[in-house]
Design a protein around this motif. Structure first.
Motif, PDB file in Angstrom:
ATOM      1  N   THR A 117       1.953   3.639   4.360  1.00 17.91           N
ATOM      2  CA  THR A 117       2.417   2.475   3.605  1.00 17.91           C
ATOM      3  C   THR A 117       3.169   2.855   2.331  1.00 17.91           C
ATOM      4  OG1 THR A 117       0.235   2.348   2.541  1.00 17.91           O
ATOM      5  CG2 THR A 117       0.582   0.993   4.496  1.00 17.91           C
ATOM      6  N   GLN A 244       5.008  -2.114   3.718  1.00 16.17           N
ATOM      7  CA  GLN A 244       4.812  -1.041   2.754  1.00 16.17           C
ATOM      8  C   GLN A 244       4.177  -1.626   1.501  1.00 16.17           C
ATOM      9  OE1 GLN A 244       6.432   2.627   3.054  1.00 16.17           O
ATOM     10  NE2 GLN A 244       5.554   1.796   4.926  1.00 16.17           N
ATOM     11  N   SER A 249       9.627  -0.401  -2.198  1.00 20.71           N
ATOM     12  CA  SER A 249       9.694  -1.003  -0.864  1.00 20.71           C
ATOM     13  C   SER A 249      11.134  -1.345  -0.482  1.00 20.71           C
ATOM     14  CB  SER A 249       8.837  -2.268  -0.833  1.00 20.71           C
ATOM     15  OG  SER A 249       9.399  -3.250  -1.691  1.00 20.71           O
TER      16      SER A 249
END
Length: 305
Positions: A117, A244, A249
């Motif tokens: 992530t 994420q 991001s």
């Protein structure tokens, strides 16, 4: 077909045609990977569960003129080997391709040690990298074809799950351009910009409300497609949906690209929360609970105004 099998089969085809490709792996289990290993043992090196060493081996092979692909589970290839990626193919500007499988919450129920992530932010930050994300097996195969024909320092993000084929199918032109538009673009519509598994949630929203939304599959997020920024400025706004964590991001890539131009657009970011996910229940359950679902996208779109 799984994305990783589609990608590896393109590598196998290249080897069959005489290409000097070396494929390194820190994992077993993919059907196409087993096929490659058994048929072309001179083109395959299993590095053990040692992603850092694998990148060092890849660097050495690339310095000897080999075209190198590295395959491993996403969290370990991206974060565990980050320094080696920076100091090897990054600093030396070597065309090493890293195939990262199981992005986002792909390894659901394995816990936060197995979730990828933060990989998007980390690999975008490495100087000289290109970042690709496949949304179905067809796009994975085309990304492989492009990187085989034009080797570069690339990080390829593949989903662990078998995602449905997207209609219309992607084209080599779209891969080269870095994105494709799905649905009808219009100035009064909101663009749902995503990639990978999240793109499929976006398409669910578009199918239900085509008069309000269209979708963009951002195949290559770095370098960000230059002609996409003015296109986004001709919309009501953009919702960037990413599996994420918030910092670095997908929305960050859009903000950066927009800030470098004279085109401005309302951008809303929808990501996982700033937390480690320890709860189990499967990927779909977790995504829904954490707001990354079709309903979550609709709620985020209301913030566009």
């Amino acid at each position: 077909m799984l994305q990783r099998d589609a990608f590896i089969r393109e590598v196998i085809t290249a080897i069959e045609r005489g290409r000097e490709v070396v494929f390194l792996s820190a994992d077993f289990g993919a059907a196409a990977l087993d096929d490659l290993r058994s048929r072309f043992p001179k083109h395959f090196v299993h590095c053990g569960i040692s992603e850092q060493a694998m990148i060092d081996v890849a660097t050495g092979l690339a310095l000897e003129g080999k075209q190198v692909f590295c395959y491993a589970m996403a969290p370990f290839l991206s974060l565990r080997a980050l320094e080696q990626i920076k100091c090897g193919p990054g600093m030396m500007n070597l065309p090493v391709c890293m195939i990262s499988v199981g992005v986002g919450l792909g390894y659901a129920d394995a816990g936060p040690t197995h979730y990828a992530t933060e990989d998007f932010a980390c690999l975008r930050a490495v100087i000289g990298s290109s970042v690709y994300t496949a949304s179905d097996s067809a796009s994975a195969a085309l990304i492989a074809q492009q990187l085989l024909s034009k080797p570069e320092f690339a990080y390829v993000r593949l989903d662990r799950d078998e995602l449905a084929a997207i209609d219309p199918a992607p084209t080599a032109t779209a891969i080269n351009r870095g994105y494709r538009i799905l649905g009808e673009q219009a100035p009064n519509k909101i663009a749902l910009l995503s990639h990978g598994k999240m793109l499929h949630a976006c398409l669910e929203v578009v199918d239900a409300s085509p008069e309000q939304f269209f979708s963009i599959d951002l195949i290559r997020s770095k370098p960000f497609p230059g002609d996409l920024v003015p296109l986004l400025a001709q919309t009501k706004g953009v919702v960037a949906i990413d599996e994420q964590t918030p910092c670095g991001s997908l929305a960050s890539a859009v903000f950066e690209a927009a800030s470098a131009s004279s085109n401005f657009v309302r951008i809303v970011s929808l990501t996982l929360p700033e937390m480690y996910v320890f709860e189990n229940g499967g990927r779909e359950y977790l995504l829904s609970k954490l707001g990354l679902s079709a309903d979550g996208i609709r709620q985020a779109a209301k913030r566009v105004g």
